[in-house]
Design a protein around this motif. Structure first.
Motif, short mmCIF file in Angstrom:
data_model
loop_
_atom_site.label_atom_id
_atom_site.label_comp_id
_atom_site.label_asym_id
_atom_site.label_seq_id
_atom_site.Cartn_x
_atom_site.Cartn_y
_atom_site.Cartn_z
N MET A 153 0.67 -1.16 -0.10
CA MET A 153 0.08 0.32 0.03
C MET A 153 1.10 1.53 -0.01
O MET A 153 0.54 2.13 -0.81
CB MET A 153 -1.13 0.17 0.70
CG MET A 153 -1.60 1.18 1.02
SD MET A 153 -2.84 1.84 2.61
CE MET A 153 -1.25 1.89 3.74
N ARG A 154 2.10 1.18 1.07
CA ARG A 154 2.74 1.87 1.02
C ARG A 154 3.41 2.60 -0.77
O ARG A 154 3.78 3.69 -0.72
CB ARG A 154 4.31 1.81 2.03
CG ARG A 154 3.71 1.55 3.27
CD ARG A 154 2.97 3.19 3.66
NE ARG A 154 2.26 3.17 5.18
CZ ARG A 154 2.50 4.01 6.05
NH1 ARG A 154 1.97 5.06 5.36
NH2 ARG A 154 2.05 4.14 7.00
N PHE A 155 3.80 1.60 -1.16
CA PHE A 155 4.81 1.36 -2.40
C PHE A 155 3.34 1.82 -3.80
O PHE A 155 3.71 3.10 -4.62
CB PHE A 155 4.86 0.24 -3.05
CG PHE A 155 5.21 0.10 -4.19
CD1 PHE A 155 7.18 1.03 -4.55
CD2 PHE A 155 4.75 -0.07 -5.43
CE1 PHE A 155 7.76 0.65 -6.05
CE2 PHE A 155 5.58 -0.13 -7.18
CZ PHE A 155 6.93 0.49 -6.86
N ASP A 156 2.45 1.33 -3.79
CA ASP A 156 0.60 2.22 -4.57
C ASP A 156 1.05 3.83 -4.23
O ASP A 156 0.57 4.23 -5.00
CB ASP A 156 0.11 1.35 -4.19
CG ASP A 156 0.36 0.17 -4.84
OD1 ASP A 156 0.72 -0.53 -5.94
OD2 ASP A 156 -0.85 -1.08 -4.24
N HIS A 157 1.55 4.18 -2.61
CA HIS A 157 0.34 5.57 -2.95
C HIS A 157 2.19 6.37 -2.84
O HIS A 157 1.85 7.10 -3.65
CB HIS A 157 0.56 5.72 -1.27
CG HIS A 157 -0.03 7.34 -0.66
ND1 HIS A 157 -0.84 8.01 -1.09
CD2 HIS A 157 1.53 8.11 0.07
CE1 HIS A 157 -0.68 9.00 -0.48
NE2 HIS A 157 0.68 9.15 -0.08
#
Length: 359
Positions: A153-157
């Motif tokens: 999720m951090r990477f997608d954000h």
């Protein structure tokens, strides 16, 4: 005046260097003694459910205090001071949430360990913390920040922020963005769903454990706002990230940034001595790679925050988050160079043969 301090406040000073909450040290006089307390304003922009967070806080500190009393150790737990209305916090007229805890005397925190024994004691303290909370009764703790260590999720954000470039800062960090994309292979190596769900700290920076000033032993784990269900590997990895690095996480001179295999070994030893008996083989197999994953995740978060205009982490100077990113990514490179040595250390100190290759 909203808390049961048992005396009058004589002095207030800023305390600590946290990135999220505002913290103050109170000196209170009751006519006989000068007592100290820690006052904190909970950042409700970060912690969206402060009242539920404080329910977690009260349950965790009460359970830890009972465990420590039962075992008659020299350890300590944070102790909440109730507000005059009986609550564990006070909400002021501006909508801010405040709490007070007793100041923990006799302890000292470190940004970087002076020696391997301090790292060993910190790791042992965090391991014991997980063990003490392994039988926390009642319903599961709430997630004070949802998906806190969801690296995917951090990477997608991060990708979304790069695409939008909301503050126009992208051009000056193209090298860091490229580095982040080149290391996407780390994103899914440690997913919470693949490991036992435990009550963990989730923010195990070295300065979040107090060491006894006299004996040097781990004495008290602090900063409990992110204590919630999670993965033990994130706790282990984040301690390594801060303690086994040769400098502060915002060091400007990248030549000073290096991973310390000696400190890593001390952390593995202390952590396994305290919590190794409750860990499953799959958790131990991933101890060597966990620091890389969490270091990469923090780098993504610092970089995303910089690109969004420094909205989450407190900054003390222009480009502060950018300095933090560069340190994390330089540290990650140093960890990669030492991965075989780290794997061997875990194999040597664990009860399992943890030979494991990462694609």
């Amino acid at each position: 005046d909203q808390f049961c301090l048992g005396g009058s406040v004589k002095n207030v000073e800023l305390h600590g260097n946290g990135n999220v909450n505002d913290t103050y040290l109170l000196h209170c006089d009751n006519g006989k003694l000068l007592n100290r307390f820690t006052l904190q304003r909970i950042n409700h922009e970060v912690f969206k459910k402060p009242e539920e967070l404080m329910e977690n806080f009260l349950r965790v500190t009460s359970h830890l205090s009972a465990k420590i009393s039962q075992k008659r150790t020299g350890k300590k737990s944070l102790i909440l001071i109730k507000a005059k209305d009986g609550n564990s916090f006070h909400k002021d007229y501006k909508g801010n949430y405040w709490r007070v805890t007793k100041f923990v005397d006799g302890g000292r925190s470190f940004e970087i360990p002076d020696n391997s024994n301090q790292a060993y004691e910190a790791a042992k303290a965090f391991g014991e913390f997980q063990v003490f909370l392994s039988d926390l009764p009642g319903k599961p703790l709430i997630e004070t920040i949802s998906n806190f260590h969801n690296t995917r999720m951090r990477f997608d954000h991060f990708k979304e922020v790069v695409e939008k470039n909301p503050t126009g800062r992208l051009l000056e960090v193209e090298d860091l963005v490229e580095f982040a994309f080149d290391h996407e292979n780390l994103v899914d190596l440690i997913k919470v769903s693949d490991f036992p769900k435990r009550v963990v700290h989730n923010d195990t920076k070295l300065n979040n454990v107090l060491l006894n000033k006299t004996s040097g032993e781990g004495m008290c784990v602090v900063d409990l706002d992110t204590v919630m269900p999670g993965c033990s590997l994130h706790d282990f990895g984040d301690l390594v990230r801060t303690a086994a690095c040769s400098c502060l996480e915002d060091e400007k001179d990248l030549g000073k940034v290096a991973f310390s295999p000696e400190i890593f070994e001390a952390i593995v030893k202390g952590y396994l001595e305290a919590a190794g008996f409750m860990l499953e083989e799959n958790e131990i197999k991933h101890l060597a790679i966990a620091p890389q994953v969490i270091t990469y995740e923090l780098g993504l978060r610092f970089l995303s925050d910089f690109l969004e205009g420094d909205r989450y982490f407190k900054i003390k100077r222009p480009r502060h988050n950018l300095d933090r990113v560069r340190v994390q990514f330089k540290l990650l490179l140093s960890m990669e160079e030492c991965i075989e040595q780290s794997e061997e250390t875990v194999r040597k100190l664990s009860r399992f043969n943890t030979h494991y290759k990462y694609s």
